[in-house]
Design a protein around this motif. Sequence first.
Motif: not given
Length: 458
Positions: A415-421
């Motif tokens: 989830x963190x990676x998706x939002x960062x992207x």
Amino acid sequence: MYQCIKCTLSTVLAVLSSCNSPKFLQFGESVHSWQLKLGFSNNILSVNSLICMYTNCGDLRASYALLQSVSTVADTACWNAMITGCTQNGYFSESLETFKLMRRESNAKHDFVTLVNVISACGNLNLVFHGQLVHGFAHKTLVDEDVRVMNALITMYGRFGDVDCAMLVFDLCSKPNLCSWNCIISALSQNKKAKTALQLFQNLDFEPDEITNSTILSACTQLGSIRHGKQIHGQILRSNFHKNCFIVAALIDMYSNCGRLDISIHIFNSSPKKNTASWNSMISAYGFHSKGQKAMALFNEMIVSGEKPTKITFINLLSACAHSGFVDEGLRYYNCMSDEYGVEPATEHHVCVVDMLGRSGRLNEAYEFIEKMVVKPDHGVWGAMLSSCNYHGDVEMGKKVGEILFGLEPKNVGYYVSLANTYVAVGSWSDAVKLRNFVQDVRLKKPAGYSLVDVGLH
């Protein structure tokens, strides 16, 4: 009445065994009355048969009342009738409670039948600690040496996702049968250990049956290995298993996943008898290849054929609509699935609807749909929403959804990676760096992705 008096216990027991669903409860109660009139009420075989009948018909209160009425003289078979009936009919918690009662209030000794059903109940309820306790109890009382108990343990650990323990039990089995091999191959396949499952299958000591073949085809589907899949298909044809509906469904899935939709269509059309599983697999195959129009047409054919759609049918159909952009059609299917087909929407259907609206850019509608859900949305629903925000670069919505997901699953790094992207896509580098640094500070790590290439004859 005269004919009723002439009935023997064997006759009544044979009739009772046919009362195996709620629609036969009233008839089963009538047979119970005949037993009482015939003087069989104190016969333990009669009581065991009645316990099975009431449990199969869903009347647990009557089952427990009968068990209690003979609790002082109840033997192992009597307790097993109750425990087995509960497990086989999905009353897993009640099965475990009956086992506890048996150990606490009865002198009857457990056997392999008792533990096979109790182990199965633990696996279905995902009660890891209880399952380990029962395993220890089986080992202590030497019942774990029975191959049927070991097979149940392999399946249980497979459900827990503990492949190492499942393999350990299998390795300790002195005389594994075909069921043992099927259980371990299934456990590996279900836990994404398809390569290991395939290697184990190649060392199989028995002639594979329908279950073996359908399970190993699932492993080939995960690997995208059409080479191995074709070899197994050839073996299926030689063994004359190709008419089995579940193997047909597994073949359709395998060829579809390996990019050969044409072969999937041929297998489906050539199948002389189609069950729900094969219809579902073909609808899924069309959806996987973005053939939404054909998936919907096939669904209509399924209804005309008289086959009743299931929860899986609508998951596959809604997914097909999502991947092909048929949003309004998908919503129409979702809205009528309960009233017209008797299938209550579950979390998976909600995920499909959110994904369907999100893919088409209707993010506000997707968010409103989630807010109006009767049941509390879980991480799967919000995860689909976050993916859509990422795809369309909606930072504000993504941030709002991300905060909800961080609260639901704080250790899910995806989830963190998706939002960062999402931040990166719109050029908000400072926010992306902050999020990445936070992930590093709390020591969350994303599993490395990988690709497989099957180098061989296609």
